[in-house]
Design an enzyme around this catalytic site. Sequence first.
Site, PDB file in Angstrom:
ATOM      1  N   ASP A 460       1.240  -1.091   0.076  1.00  0.00           N
ATOM      2  CA  ASP A 460       0.293  -0.127  -0.065  1.00  0.00           C
ATOM      3  C   ASP A 460       0.380   1.462  -0.066  1.00  0.00           C
ATOM      4  O   ASP A 460       1.685   0.996   0.424  1.00  0.00           O
ATOM      5  CB  ASP A 460      -0.752  -0.354   1.262  1.00  0.00           C
ATOM      6  CG  ASP A 460      -1.932   1.696   1.350  1.00  0.00           C
ATOM      7  OD1 ASP A 460      -2.600   1.935   0.523  1.00  0.00           O
ATOM      8  OD2 ASP A 460      -2.385   1.381   2.587  1.00  0.00           O
ATOM      9  N   LYS A 461      -0.045   2.156  -0.241  1.00  0.00           N
ATOM     10  CA  LYS A 461       1.048   3.998  -0.209  1.00  0.00           C
ATOM     11  C   LYS A 461       1.258   4.941   1.092  1.00  0.00           C
ATOM     12  O   LYS A 461       1.860   3.910   1.879  1.00  0.00           O
ATOM     13  CB  LYS A 461       0.993   4.347  -1.437  1.00  0.00           C
ATOM     14  CG  LYS A 461       1.590   6.016  -1.586  1.00  0.00           C
ATOM     15  CD  LYS A 461       1.224   5.787  -2.945  1.00  0.00           C
ATOM     16  CE  LYS A 461      -0.203   7.865  -1.877  1.00  0.00           C
ATOM     17  NZ  LYS A 461       0.268   8.072  -1.257  1.00  0.00           N
ATOM     18  N   THR A 462      -0.748   4.819   1.317  1.00  0.00           N
ATOM     19  CA  THR A 462      -0.515   5.746   2.025  1.00  0.00           C
ATOM     20  C   THR A 462      -0.507   5.408   3.886  1.00  0.00           C
ATOM     21  O   THR A 462      -0.923   4.374   3.466  1.00  0.00           O
ATOM     22  CB  THR A 462      -2.225   6.343   2.337  1.00  0.00           C
ATOM     23  OG1 THR A 462      -2.008   6.910   0.712  1.00  0.00           O
ATOM     24  CG2 THR A 462      -1.937   7.243   3.685  1.00  0.00           C
ATOM     25  N   GLY A 750      -4.991   3.771  -3.608  1.00  0.00           N
ATOM     26  CA  GLY A 750      -6.303   4.499  -4.260  1.00  0.00           C
ATOM     27  C   GLY A 750      -5.983   5.941  -4.646  1.00  0.00           C
ATOM     28  O   GLY A 750      -7.179   6.508  -5.152  1.00  0.00           O
TER      29      GLY A 750
END
Length: 1177
Positions: A460-462, A750
């Site tokens: 994931d990024k965040t 997202g």
Amino acid sequence: MDSNASIESESYRSFSSRRSISSHHSKLSASNSIGEATCAEMGSKKVRHGSRGGADSEGFNLSQKEISDEDARFVYINDPARTNERFEYARNSIRTAKYSVITFLPRNLFEQFHRVAYIYFLVIAILNQLPQLAVFGRGASIMPLAFVLLVTAVKDAYEDYRRHRSDRIENNRLALVLVDGEFRDKKWKDIEVGEIIRVRANETLPCDMVLLSTSDPTGVAYIQTINLDGESNLKTRYAKQETLSKILENMSSGLIKCEKPNRNIYGFHANMEVDGKRLSLGASNIILRGCELKNTAWAVGVAVYAGQETKVMLNSSGAPSKRSKLEKRMNVEIILLSFFLITLCSIVSVLAAIWLRRHRDKLDNIPYYRRKDYSETDVENYNYYGWGWEIFFTFLMSVIVFQIMIPISLYISMELVRVGQAFFMIRDGGMYDEASNSRFQCRALNINEDLGQIKYVFSDKTGTLTENKMEFRSASIWGVDYSGGNPDLQSEQVAHEVEVDGKILRPKMAVRADPELLRLARGGRESEQGKHVYDFFLALASCNTIVPFVVDTEDPSVKLVDYQGESPDEQALVYAAAAYGFMLIERTSGHIVVDVQGEKQRFNVLGLHEFESDRKRMSVILGFPDKSVKVFVKGADTTMFSVIDRTSNNNVLQATEGHLLSYSSMGLRTLVVGMRELSNSEFDKWYIAFEAASTALMGRAALLRKVASSIESNLCVIGASAIEDKLQLGVPEAIESLRMADIKVWVLTGDKQETAISIGYSSRLLTSRMNQIIINSNSKELCRKSLEDAIIKAKKLSGPNVSSNMEGSSGAVTIPVGLIIDGTSLVYILDSELEELLFQLASHCSVVLCCRVAPLQKAGIVALVKKRTSDMTLAIGDGANDVSMIQCADVGIGISGQEGRQAVMASDFAMGQFRFLVPLLLVHGHWNYQRMGYMILYNFYRNAVFVLILFWYVLYTCFTLTTAINEWSSVLYSVIYTSVPTIVVGILDKDLSKRTLSKHPQLYGAGHRQEVYNSKHFWLTMVDTIWQSAAAFFIPLLAYRKSTVDGPSIGDLWTLAAVILVNLHLAMDIVSWTWVTHAAIWGSIVATVICVIVIDAIPILPGYWAIFHAAGTWVFWLCLLAIIVAALVPRLVVKFFHQYYCPSDIQIAREAEKYGRLRDHGTVEIEMNPILEPPRR
């Protein structure tokens, strides 16, 4: 606006307590506690990974179902007798313990015998009890299995005792229950569904309750759900206005009709009838067991779910069980050993048959076999069952004698080694996160070694690559960019303060403000731009679910305002609004108070549609002091631009779009803000529709979504906000190390594409040399064409032999390729024939970056790779939207971040920072794989040596299955004599230092190539085993062939020789010696000698005093020395030549370590072998 004022006054009480039930629909599509489909479920039912929500989500389907009487629970308020009259609902007693005193033995044994090897040894023990097959003593044959079962049972019993003790404490806690008009203490375990319970501040909720009243006049209660989902931020829950005044009067006429107990902690579907009026109930009206009441003096509710039916108990099953790749491979080798065992037994049976045929005329009187019993007058045969049965019995007796070919001790050794490995991983200071004060967590002990074979990392990024600590950076208001392009302007840190009741209130967090925007905000609404600035910051201060709390400071006259909320983005925006003079100082269910440049203004909250994943926006309807009504909306640009009126202010819209593109290119997170004023008729129409949707029995979520969409239309764009989410410390270096280790990193986020690309560059995931392939298609055919064209392009750029570590390879010059694909394209690709094309394309890419992906799409991407390759996958994330991905991957890692602990609760391992992935995989993962792979092979070798010695002896004793080795030594060989060194080496041995493994990530490729444990090593080990067993058997046989030595004496020699042999074999392979290792190796040999002496000193056992007779001669010691030399020298020679002429990366690095130490740690260049792609299945 008079009519509007009338509407407002009439509807205020209804709207003031209402929260949008659709607000939690984004979290409702859950199968587990955090709302994601797991891989386990994918096998049992079709899951559309390409779906973006809507009808495919479970939450939507739930909202479509009418709660029929058969599917509903009827709860009569304050009438538990009537509530439980038809169905006796669960009491509030909970039970997390697995066993009782009566069920412990049968249930624990049943669970342990799920291991096929245990059943095998049980059958062996049973066979040995039969008189015809009794080779060992009956007690001795049962001891190995009994020992393993006992150790496991004691461990399970202790763990269950702790659960019983915890349950007893929990069940005997006290709660205030309404009985005969007054609240009395009652044990939690005695609480029934339907009873009214009062909870005080900082108390834990005893069961799931519908909120009826609180100490707040508007019915607001604040709860902390850290015990439920790990989130520390406070949540707001609301009591209905209709029950606030009745709670202390008569509530016995009330009836709640709700759904049956389920695991969804984010959803609740019910209706309540009070005084003939039907009220809708949603997730904002229920408070769950395990939560704590905060900042609220008291709250009163009615129990709807109790005990085992509460949502927290229904979610206590944990993450799916996973088995390591090494263990799966081990089971294949055990099957091969089983065939080898059957072969040995068949050889003995066939040779025994031949021997019986050849000597059938002499069987009556032949020594050591004599068939006739002459002790009586009537001469009869001993227990002789005929030629056929004798062969069959010989086969079964062979199985009993050679039983340890299948290593029963290996299972318990692996468990102990994994516990030891986990201990050292947890204690590693390099994986301790000071910011969160959290150590590494090992939540699944059975896949430690998989950490050394990871090929794909899905991140994931965040909150995973970034800190998830948002900082307001820029704003675009009415087409004007404020400090968006010049960060140097953000030099002034502003902490706005106001005076309330003689106290100075100041935001807890200061924000860097743009001087020009600050001047406009302080100038009020005198100018045209000032009006837009007012609307913009009022939207930021009001359009959220943030709750302000006042915190004391050392100065009694100064208080800090701490904004609590579920979203870090919302917190950053509210702090920004406060910095520019729009300070939110009070929020209730019916109104908010905002201090605007020193003037307190109260706005009535007439309606609120919270953020949810389908709309990707939220809205609030405010009643202004001048009786006007406005709706403020904020959300993602992709959904906001579709509801903005483009017929007016087109130049503002175009400028805002340009600013958004600029913000995204800098890696900032963006939101668009819009508003419009509602007429009386529009508000009235919305109010009626909202009332109807809120009380609908069927399709409530869909109706509420439709109502929200109707009011969120024809908006006027005010501007856009930009928030910075900084990269975590060490992320670029970590990604670089992973890529050098030939680990493919995929980022699934997202966020919008521009933001993701910007973060990709700053994290070194994308580089300037990399050729980007971008796929943004909105139809299946366009996706197919884009994928086919991209595959051709990628093949040309990457060349025929591409590897993910392109930039570090020394072969032909190739151009690394990065694939960037959006969630819309994945809708058409996942769960279709296009998946194969996507995988082919990704195989030629160094990096894959997926943008705008939904939670189920994340799991779908992981499943896509798992289905098409045997490579190991790892998923890492920090939020509830990452859970499906974490549980679907071979290894799941949760980050203890700002979004709660849902990901941690569903993970196999947990840690505080992404950068810890480097020491976890490259160091501990490598060590774990090397140790476990070697330990498994060593256990096969160790037991096979002993079995083959017994086999050679059978061939020289007329195949009668008599053994020279004492039966107790046979039993204790794998359990006591040789088990401890294996475990110690499996925990402590290090083939390379942490520094070397960290400095040279390419060494991780040993796990990809399965260098330690593969078929070649297995068969070479078996060949070596045959040689060593032959040396151990035939040297004493030749030395004693003309002597009168008895069987037990030479049996003791073979026992000692086998133990010394296998321990020296192990010692030859140990790299890092410690005092514990020395004690285990040499102590094991000493312990064996002592045990043999003790066994031979017991008169009732066969071979009494044998060791003392045998060891008193020089032949005994000469044989022992000859066995060791003959057995191990060939292995030593082969090992020397192999390491000298064909060294592996590990061996080269090991020599470099030693060379570096001899040269005072001078710089040593290590040339690594090329990393090759493993074959795909």
